[in-house]
Write an enzyme that holds these catalytic residues in place. Structure first.
Site, PDB file in Angstrom:
ATOM      1  N   ASP A   1       1.583  -6.965 -12.497  1.00 28.14           N
ATOM      2  CA  ASP A   1       1.764  -5.683 -11.826  1.00 28.14           C
ATOM      3  C   ASP A   1       1.771  -5.932 -10.316  1.00 28.14           C
ATOM      4  O   ASP A   1       0.882  -6.629  -9.791  1.00 28.14           O
ATOM      5  CB  ASP A   1       0.627  -4.721 -12.192  1.00 28.14           C
TER       6      ASP A   1
ATOM      7  N   ASN B   1       7.399   1.216  -1.409  1.00 27.97           N
ATOM      8  CA  ASN B   1       8.380   2.309  -1.478  1.00 27.97           C
ATOM      9  C   ASN B   1       8.216   3.272  -0.311  1.00 27.97           C
ATOM     10  O   ASN B   1       9.203   3.733   0.289  1.00 27.97           O
ATOM     11  CB  ASN B   1       8.227   3.061  -2.803  1.00 27.97           C
TER      12      ASN B   1
ATOM     13  N   HIS C   1      12.828   3.195  -1.391  1.00 24.94           N
ATOM     14  CA  HIS C   1      12.942   2.812  -2.804  1.00 24.94           C
ATOM     15  C   HIS C   1      13.954   1.695  -3.024  1.00 24.94           C
ATOM     16  O   HIS C   1      13.809   0.907  -3.965  1.00 24.94           O
ATOM     17  CB  HIS C   1      13.321   4.041  -3.646  1.00 24.94           C
TER      18      HIS C   1
ATOM     19  N   ASP D   1      13.211  -1.605  -5.181  1.00 25.25           N
ATOM     20  CA  ASP D   1      14.066  -2.192  -6.229  1.00 25.25           C
ATOM     21  C   ASP D   1      14.352  -3.655  -5.929  1.00 25.25           C
ATOM     22  O   ASP D   1      14.395  -4.495  -6.846  1.00 25.25           O
ATOM     23  CB  ASP D   1      15.370  -1.408  -6.338  1.00 25.25           C
TER      24      ASP D   1
ATOM     25  N   GLU E   1       6.525  -0.996 -11.974  1.00 28.61           N
ATOM     26  CA  GLU E   1       6.328  -2.326 -11.388  1.00 28.61           C
ATOM     27  C   GLU E   1       5.578  -3.251 -12.330  1.00 28.61           C
ATOM     28  O   GLU E   1       5.067  -4.289 -11.916  1.00 28.61           O
ATOM     29  CB  GLU E   1       5.573  -2.212 -10.051  1.00 28.61           C
TER      30      GLU E   1
END
Length: 435
Positions: free
Chosen positions: A310, A318, A323, A327, A353
């Site tokens: 994680d 973000n 964002h 990504d 994530e």
């Protein structure tokens, strides 16, 4: 004149092409006395016959092939050109079997010797010629319909004899396999089959021949392939049928190129099993793989571990960089994991994530070493930020769980790996904890 059912019987119209008045009168007399009646039109030259054929309709032609303006097979050819569908009977004064055979091959329905036939014989010849002509017309129409079907068919149609020699090859087969019909007919069927499959195909052909079944679909076979002239191998779907030909059994295959279908199926499988952002296995596909490893562990004792990753403070990435940069970070993590893992391992995105890795034949300290190597490699990742004009990095927390054969469901070791992941975060993040 009426038949036994009370319906009128139509007269049979005859064109008699005869330059000898005596022979012409004899034929006209013989036919004129028959019931139902014959209507005879007599001409003495080829040119007269051609004019009559142009102006009137006839049921049959009686032809002397020796006329003042034409002789021999040229007379037959001229009549056939003017009236290709009309039944034709040749009258000659010579009993020549070879000539009679040649006349029949030239399109004549019968061959009579002048002065050697009785009234019943000429009537029978006329009626048989008409009947045979009608049968030939129906056969020709049937053959033309079949040819039309073969020519217009989108699937390849290939027929072979008992020696597996090709005897029929339609236009779709020409396009599919790259051979012209004139160069493939008579050749062995093996030219259309990839070399590794030829022996198995020969055995299947013999089995189909011995079974004596009329048809069989091949969709139950694990893999059927065709071979193009250029060496390209492509997947096909085949149905077989058996029929009797004039020279023995014929075996016809209807062949469909399923390259596009296979490609579509592969694309659908990819969509169903792949995370669209990272290209990794999606949650469903990864869990299916993990369940198979659990079955192997329970049946064969093959050990494996699960690893849950994680990204630490992913929301901050973000919020700070946008964002799109989030990504980018996810894709960079995915690429790093794939580069460090073996082919037998699988990494998948579980959502957001969070990622999970399946490590077959890897447990204990070895699994911990793999996890720490991944953690350190991810900590070295640097991503460009378009919005902030800066470079950023990120770290991960990892939980590792060794699977046990006593666990009935894969959710149990996954839950243990998740708890280890939460423990890693509680201890300060950027670390590996073993369940």
């Amino acid at each position: 004149m009426f038949n036994t059912r009370g319906k009128p019987v139509q007269a049979i119209t005859v064109l008699l092409v005869e330059d000898n008045p005596r022979d012409a009168a004899l034929v006209a007399y013989v036919l004129g006395d028959r019931i139902p009646r014959f209507e005879v039109t007599t001409v003495g030259t080829l040119s007269g016959a051609l004019r009559s054929l142009k102006d009137y309709r006839f049921d049959v032609i009686l032809l002397d092939i020796v006329l003042p303006d034409s002789q021999g097979f040229a007379t037959i050819a001229a009549i056939r050109k003017a009236a290709p569908a009309l039944p034709l009977i040749v009258l000659t004064g010579f009993a020549d079997n070879e000539m009679a055979l040649a006349a029949v091959e030239a399109g004549v329905q019968d061959f009579l010797i002048k002065g050697d036939f009785e009234s019943a014989m000429i009537e029978r010849a006329v009626r048989h010629a008409i009947a045979r002509s009608h049968l030939e017309e129906r056969l020709k129409a049937s053959e033309e319909r079949l040819k039309g079907v073969l020519d217009l068919a989108h699937d390849a149609i290939v027929s072979v004899d008992v020696r597996q020699r090709i005897v029929l090859f339609n236009p779709a087969a020409e396009r599919m396999f790259g051979y012209r019909v004139d160069e493939i007919v008579g050749q062995p069927l093996s030219l259309l089959i990839p070399e590794p499959l030829r022996a198995a195909h020969a055995d299947q052909f013999v089995g189909f021949f011995r079974e004596g079944v009329e048809s069989r679909t091949m969709v139950d076979r694990p893999e059927v392939s065709g071979l193009h002239r250029d060496g390209n191998v492509f997947p096909v779907e085949v149905s077989l049928s058996r029929s009797e030909g004039p020279d023995g059994p014929l075996f016809t295959a209807m062949i469909r190129d399923i390259t596009d279908r296979k490609r579509t199926e592969a694309e659908l499988r990819l969509l169903a099993t792949t995370d669209p952002l990272t290209g990794l296995a999606n949650r469903r596909h990864l869990i299916e793989r993990a369940e198979r490893e659990l079955l192997r562990l329970q049946r064969f004792g093959s050990p494996f571990s699960l690893m849950t990753l994680d990204i630490d403070h992913f929301k901050r990435i973000n919020d700070t960089y946008g964002h799109a940069c989030g990504d980018h970070a996810l894709c960079a993590l995915a690429a790093t994991c794939v580069g460090l893992l073996r082919e037998i391992d699988m990494v998948g995105r579980m959502g957001g994530e969070e990622f999970t890795i399946v490590l077959p034949e890897t447990v204990g300290d070895e699994a911990m070493l793999v996890a720490d190597r991944i953690r350190r490699a991810i900590a070295d990742i640097r991503c460009d930020s378009d919005t902030a004009a800066a470079v950023f990095g990120f770290k991960v927390s990892i939980g590792v769980a060794e699977c046990s054969p006593e666990e009935a469901r894969i959710e149990q070791p996954l839950a243990r790996a998740d708890r280890a992941l939460y423990e890693a975060k509680a201890q300060g993040r950027n670390r590996v904890v073993r369940a």
